[in-house]
Design a protein around this motif. Structure first.
Motif, PDB file in Angstrom:
ATOM      1  N   ASN A 117       0.829  -1.204   0.000  1.00  0.00           N
ATOM      2  CA  ASN A 117       0.000   0.000   0.000  1.00  0.00           C
ATOM      3  C   ASN A 117       0.866   1.259   0.000  1.00  0.00           C
ATOM      4  OD1 ASN A 117      -2.366  -1.463   0.022  1.00  0.00           O
ATOM      5  ND2 ASN A 117      -2.476  -1.501   2.283  1.00  0.00           N
ATOM      6  N   ALA A 118       1.966   1.222   0.761  1.00  0.00           N
ATOM      7  CA  ALA A 118       2.848   2.386   0.816  1.00  0.00           C
ATOM      8  C   ALA A 118       3.492   2.644  -0.535  1.00  0.00           C
ATOM      9  CB  ALA A 118       3.901   2.191   1.896  1.00  0.00           C
ATOM     10  N   PHE A 119       3.978   1.588  -1.168  1.00  0.00           N
ATOM     11  CA  PHE A 119       4.642   1.772  -2.460  1.00  0.00           C
ATOM     12  C   PHE A 119       3.638   2.108  -3.570  1.00  0.00           C
ATOM     13  CE2 PHE A 119       8.276  -0.001  -0.384  1.00  0.00           C
ATOM     14  CZ  PHE A 119       9.372   0.415  -1.117  1.00  0.00           C
ATOM     15  N   ASP A 120       2.423   1.550  -3.466  1.00  0.00           N
ATOM     16  CA  ASP A 120       1.405   1.903  -4.461  1.00  0.00           C
ATOM     17  C   ASP A 120       1.042   3.383  -4.353  1.00  0.00           C
ATOM     18  OD1 ASP A 120       1.388  -0.667  -5.388  1.00  0.00           O
ATOM     19  OD2 ASP A 120      -0.384  -1.276  -4.232  1.00  0.00           O
ATOM     20  N   GLY A 121       0.969   3.890  -3.127  1.00  0.00           N
ATOM     21  CA  GLY A 121       0.696   5.315  -2.955  1.00  0.00           C
ATOM     22  C   GLY A 121       1.790   6.176  -3.529  1.00  0.00           C
ATOM     23  N   LEU A 122       3.032   5.764  -3.350  1.00  0.00           N
ATOM     24  CA  LEU A 122       4.141   6.519  -3.930  1.00  0.00           C
ATOM     25  C   LEU A 122       4.119   6.435  -5.454  1.00  0.00           C
ATOM     26  CD1 LEU A 122       7.043   5.505  -1.496  1.00  0.00           C
ATOM     27  CD2 LEU A 122       5.884   7.725  -1.638  1.00  0.00           C
TER      28      LEU A 122
END
Length: 452
Positions: A117-122
């Motif tokens: 989720n963190a990398f998808d947001g970035l």
């Protein structure tokens, strides 16, 4: 005619011998041997009663030892904690607890999903193509790094002195609740469920892991939820055994050893040959206690087989059982040693020819030593004569005091038995060297006169 003369001579010889015998009896020379003494009435009940009492005592010794051990070791919370507290320093137990804690964190924290989720947001940000490509390369290492950080933190915590405090607190709380369940108190099945699984609260360990992560500035610690999980220690079958042992300890753990002692005293008092009874008592106790030790060895195999690998690894189960029964095995070893010493003492003091030969050789050595000391001006005089007169009561008092000291220092240890045995041997040697038999004194006094 020749036959008649021989018969006449034989009759005269018989008459002569009878006359001599009457003369000796009248003079009192053979009165004691010629006149038969009245025999004491036979008490045939004494031997069977002695055998039954000693056999019952030997059969009850394992139960008495188990009851006393349960009463001292499991019923008392402080003793229970002291028994299991060293497990916190055992590598097998530490590895087991660490694995369980890591598994509990991973089950309640989706590390992979959180990183994704963190990398998808970035990735949704307006980043250069190279930055987006770098994010894809860093996704897997980021997951591995977070997982490695959690693993290392848990492992360090479990190996740290702080874990020992957590372990003791969990043991104390679990034991209190276990005793409450065994006693039938409702509403206490938290660390010990109704199916009989005694467990250690893992939530305390996880809370400490969160605190350690916070100190390192790892914000992911806030995402670890409250963990409500326990580590099983014993299964329901073991709890049934513990409940049974607890009831035995409460009902008979205190008075059963005294009942065994009473049976032993009864068996020795009514025995026709007391020293033989003492020897057989020691042998019976040693055999019964060795069978108890063999039973515990079988119980160890049963325990390990019942809890591994479903609840814990076999190595951890062996460590737990060994820690639980370490004091029991040491107590059994001490009592076996004491029983063997009693058996040897009973044989030496017995009536067999080998025992008499051994005593004669030892008495000869002590008599020689006493003469040597007297010749060098170390005569104990009145004290030695008094000690010779009261030698048996003094020896009995020494043995009784040493035995009571062994059993007073519960739990009985091998060191206590060895110290008591050494004290008894030293006391016997001192008594034999210090006493002055009247017969030896008269012989020594009469020796110079013989030379004159």
């Amino acid at each position: 005619m020749a036959g008649g003369d021989e018969l006449t001579a034989l009759r005269e010889r018989i008459a002569e011998l009878e006359a001599q015998n009457r003369a000796l009896v009248a003079d009192g020379t053979v009165a004691a041997s010629a006149a038969p003494e009245p025999r004491a009435p036979k008490r045939r009940w004494r031997t069977p009663v002695s055998i039954v009492a000693i056999v019952l005592a030997a059969l009850l010794v394992p139960i008495a030892v188990l009851g006393t051990w349960v009463r001292v070791q499991l019923v008392d919370t402080d003793r229970f904690v002291a028994t299991f507290a060293p497990l916190a320093d055992d590598p097998a137990v530490q590895s087991f607890v660490a694995d369980q804690a890591i598994t509990a964190i991973n089950d309640n924290l989706d590390i992979s999903g959180m990183i994704d989720n963190a990398f998808d947001g970035l990735a949704e940000l307006n980043l250069p193509p190279r930055a987006k490509a770098a994010l894809g390369l860093l996704r897997v290492p980021a997951k591995q790094g977070v997982q490695s950080l959690i693993d290392q933190t848990v492992t360090k915590l479990v190996a740290s002195p702080a874990f020992a405090d957590i372990w003791q607190q969990s043991l104390r709380r679990a034991h209190s609740r276990a005793i409450a369940i065994i006693q039938g108190q409702p509403g206490t099945a938290i660390d010990l469920d109704e199916n009989g699984t005694l467990s250690i609260d893992l939530g305390v360990v996880v809370d400490q892991v969160k605190a350690a992560l916070h100190k390192q500035g790892i914000g992911i610690a806030d995402m670890i939820p409250k963990i409500d999980k326990t580590i099983p220690i014993t299964t329901s079958d073991s709890l049934v055994l513990i409940r049974t042992l607890y009831q035995v300890a409460v009902a008979a753990g205190y008075w059963l050893p005294w009942a065994v002692l009473g049976l032993v005293v009864l068996g020795l008092v009514v025995a026709r040959n007391r020293m033989r009874a003492v020897a057989w008592t020691g042998a019976g106790f040693a055999i019964a206690l060795l069978l108890l030790a063999a039973g515990l060895g079988t119980g160890r195999l049963f325990f390990v087989g019942s809890v591994s690998p479903s609840l814990m690894p076999a190595a951890t189960a062996r460590v737990v059982f060994g820690q639980l029964t370490e004091l029991m095995f040491s107590t059994i070893a001490a009592l076996v040693m004491l029983s063997v010493l009693v058996m040897i003492g009973g044989w030496i003091a017995g009536r067999s020819s080998s025992a008499r030969t051994t005593r004669g050789a030892v008495d000869g050595l002590f008599a020689h030593a006493r003469r040597f000391f007297d010749a060098h001006g170390m005569d104990t005089r009145g004290v030695g004569r008094w000690l010779d007169r009261w030698r048996a009561p003094v020896l009995i008092a020494v043995i009784v005091i040493a035995t009571l000291a062994v059993f007073a220092s519960r739990p009985v240890s091998t060191a206590a038995v060895v110290i008591a045995a050494v004290c008894i041997v030293v006391a016997v040697i001192l008594i034999e060297l210090l006493r002055r038999p009247a017969a030896e004194g008269s012989q020594d006094a009469g020796a110079p006169n013989t030379g004159l």
